[in-house]
Design a protein around this motif. Structure first.
Motif, mmCIF file in Angstrom:
data_model
loop_
_atom_site.group_PDB
_atom_site.id
_atom_site.type_symbol
_atom_site.label_atom_id
_atom_site.label_comp_id
_atom_site.label_asym_id
_atom_site.label_seq_id
_atom_site.Cartn_x
_atom_site.Cartn_y
_atom_site.Cartn_z
ATOM 1 N N ARG A 107 0.835 -1.198 0.000
ATOM 2 C CA ARG A 107 0.000 0.000 0.000
ATOM 3 C C ARG A 107 0.876 1.256 0.000
ATOM 4 N N ARG A 108 1.955 1.194 0.765
ATOM 5 C CA ARG A 108 2.850 2.359 0.872
ATOM 6 C C ARG A 108 3.844 2.442 -0.291
ATOM 7 N N HIS A 109 4.199 1.265 -0.845
ATOM 8 C CA HIS A 109 5.205 1.213 -1.911
ATOM 9 C C HIS A 109 4.702 0.324 -3.049
ATOM 10 N N PRO A 110 3.662 0.733 -3.753
ATOM 11 C CA PRO A 110 3.120 -0.124 -4.822
ATOM 12 C C PRO A 110 4.139 -0.342 -5.936
ATOM 13 N N GLY A 111 4.100 -1.556 -6.502
ATOM 14 C CA GLY A 111 4.962 -1.880 -7.633
ATOM 15 C C GLY A 111 4.125 -2.185 -8.855
ATOM 16 N N ASP A 112 4.732 -2.857 -9.839
ATOM 17 C CA ASP A 112 3.979 -3.221 -11.037
ATOM 18 C C ASP A 112 3.493 -4.664 -10.969
ATOM 19 N N ASP A 113 3.541 -5.271 -9.789
ATOM 20 C CA ASP A 113 3.080 -6.644 -9.593
ATOM 21 C C ASP A 113 1.554 -6.680 -9.503
ATOM 22 N N LEU A 114 0.997 -7.880 -9.660
ATOM 23 C CA LEU A 114 -0.459 -8.021 -9.665
ATOM 24 C C LEU A 114 -1.081 -7.774 -8.295
ATOM 25 N N MET A 115 -0.333 -8.044 -7.228
ATOM 26 C CA MET A 115 -0.876 -7.770 -5.895
ATOM 27 C C MET A 115 -1.070 -6.267 -5.700
ATOM 28 N N SER A 116 -0.096 -5.468 -6.123
ATOM 29 C CA SER A 116 -0.251 -4.012 -6.029
ATOM 30 C C SER A 116 -1.433 -3.548 -6.866
ATOM 31 N N GLN A 117 -1.587 -4.143 -8.048
ATOM 32 C CA GLN A 117 -2.725 -3.789 -8.906
ATOM 33 C C GLN A 117 -4.043 -4.157 -8.245
ATOM 34 N N LEU A 118 -4.063 -5.295 -7.538
ATOM 35 C CA LEU A 118 -5.280 -5.722 -6.850
ATOM 36 C C LEU A 118 -5.645 -4.735 -5.741
ATOM 37 N N ILE A 119 -4.658 -4.293 -4.995
ATOM 38 C CA ILE A 119 -4.901 -3.306 -3.936
ATOM 39 C C ILE A 119 -5.443 -2.012 -4.532
ATOM 40 N N GLN A 120 -4.803 -1.558 -5.600
ATOM 41 C CA GLN A 120 -5.227 -0.309 -6.235
ATOM 42 C C GLN A 120 -6.620 -0.438 -6.841
ATOM 43 N N ALA A 121 -6.890 -1.597 -7.478
ATOM 44 C CA ALA A 121 -8.206 -1.810 -8.087
ATOM 45 C C ALA A 121 -9.296 -1.831 -7.031
ATOM 46 N N SER A 122 -8.983 -2.390 -5.874
ATOM 47 C CA SER A 122 -9.973 -2.455 -4.801
ATOM 48 C C SER A 122 -10.358 -1.058 -4.328
ATOM 49 N N HIS A 123 -9.369 -0.185 -4.215
ATOM 50 C CA HIS A 123 -9.657 1.179 -3.738
ATOM 51 C C HIS A 123 -10.261 2.057 -4.838
#
Length: 438
Positions: A232-248
């Motif tokens: 959440r604090r350091h998003p990358g280009d991985d799918l988990m970061s995308q999932l967090i961003q998509a959720s919000h």
């Protein structure tokens, strides 16, 4: 004491009664839980019960080994998924609820494995938005690169190698970790949590198994919470970061709560390597037992996708699932009452002679091998099926291309689990390595 009481309610009493049921009358459900012979040879168990009809009545549940019935139930709105302890008698279910440690569990809500629409639809839609077929297809080169790197490391090894520890487990955990932003320093810890928690899908665990499962799930929960907070604090280009961003970024009605996000992310991560370890280990063992198939695959490498489907069919990494009836329903002439449980023996359905000719034969050219139910079906069809197939195909092909002279160096040991089926150890003599293909 709290853990001991919870174990008794969830597993201890069931374990004791199943052992008694196995001795006295051979109840199929009791045998499935407590008979080591059934764990050792689930195909023989399925064949024995298949003759009783498409739906088999046990003392407390129904079972099916029939492909058509299994497929129907998996897709039917008349049935819903189960959850940990949901089939227990009311007093034991109450104890289970009161002793709940509050940890996320793969078969407790809000896990995708234990929820139904509309919550399931909302959670799955969000995961599907980032875990697309295109995204998985793009990962094939990464799978190949990881397999080559792992096999490069094995070239320096001499003597006997445990191929499960050194390759089958390392490949999927590296791939899914890359996808989900897990740092390399954490990967062996994640693998250990997964190994400890693997029996969590079973019932009737021993006290020792239950303690190990709790350790694995508790450790994984703590690690995952920290990992998601970091992303959440350091998003990358991985799918988990995308999932967090998509959720919000989603509309409020479509967003995941923090607990839903953690449960979904944890399931994708754990399922992303746990079953693929079994697929690779089962495949290597089956192919080493049938060297004529390896000769065919060396001459006709286009058969590898078909071979993987046949491995999935014949030695399914996930052996069974379960569904509760939402309402009174009739299936294949058997009336199943509202709230009654049906155990779907996926491995048995995958060997149904009405669907698969000579079903126990390992045939890498079987034209309908892909009709297996190893990835479940309907709305709960495995999200990672395409990735698992890619890892199976690339992982197995690359291993045998690099080590065409690999041979078994012992019997190995099966995992002490019933829902998941695979090898915990598989000793291999690698032989001379061929150069990696450019």
């Amino acid at each position: 004491m709290r853990h001991r009481i919870r174990w008794l309610a969830l597993h201890g009493i069931v374990r004791t009664l199943s052992a008694i049921g196995t001795r006295r009358g051979g109840d199929p459900q009791a045998r499935l839980i407590a008979d080591p012979a059934v764990r050792a040879d689930p195909a023989a168990f399925a064949d024995e019960l298949r003759v009783r009809g498409p739906v088999v009545r046990c003392r407390a549940v129904y079972m099916t080994f029939d492909h058509a019935v299994a497929n129907e139930i998996l897709r039917s709105d008349d049935f819903r998924v189960s959850a940990l302890g949901a089939g227990l008698p009311t007093p034991l279910r109450w104890i289970n609820e009161k002793t709940d440690p509050g940890l996320l569990h793969p078969i407790e809500p809000p896990s995708l494995l234990s929820i139904e629409p509309p919550d399931h639809t909302r959670c799955r839609k969000l995961v599907s938005s980032v875990f697309t077929t295109r995204a998985v297809t793009a990962l094939r080169d990464r799978v190949q690169h990881t397999a080559d790197e792992l096999l490069d490391q094995l070239e320096s090894r001499s003597g006997v190698v445990d191929v499960v520890a050194e390759y089958c487990s390392q490949l999927p955990v590296a791939v899914i970790s890359d996808i989900l932003g897990v740092p390399e320093s954490d990967r062996q810890q994640i693998l250990r949590f997964g190994e400890l928690a693997a029996p969590s899908l079973d019932i009737g665990l021993s006290w020792r198994q239950y303690q190990q499962v709790h350790e694995g799930i508790a450790g994984f929960n703590a690690w995952l919470g920290e990992h998601l907070e970091y992303l959440r604090r350091h998003p990358g280009d991985d799918l988990m970061s995308q999932l967090i961003q998509a959720s919000h970024a989603s509309e409020e009605s479509a967003r995941l709560s923090d607990r839903e996000l953690q449960a979904t992310a944890g399931l994708v991560l754990a399922a992303g390597f746990e079953t693929t370890v079994n697929l690779l280990g089962n495949g290597i063992r089956m192919l080493l037992d049938t060297p004529e198939h390896l000769d065919t695959l060396a001459a006709r490498p286009e058969l590898w996708p078909s071979a993987v489907e046949e491995i999935l069919r014949l030695d399914s990494p996930v052996q069974m699932s379960a569904r509760f009836a939402r309402r009174d329903v009739e299936i294949a002439g058997t009336r199943i009452g509202r709230g009654e449980l049906v155990v779907i023996h996926l491995a048995g359905a995958n060997r149904d002679p009405q669907v698969f000719t000579d079903p126990h034969r390992f045939d890498i050219e079987r034209d309908n091998a892909g009709k297996h139910l190893s990835f479940s079906g309907g709305r709960h069809f495995c999200l990672g099926a395409a990735l698992a197939r890619a890892e199976g195909e690339v992982g197995l092909r690359t291993f045998f291309e690099r080590y065409p002279g690999a041979r078994l160096a012992g019997e190995g040991h099966r995992r002490d689990t019933r829902v998941l089926r695979g090898w915990s150890t598989l000793p291999i003599t690698l032989g001379t390595a061929r150069a990696a293909l450019a």
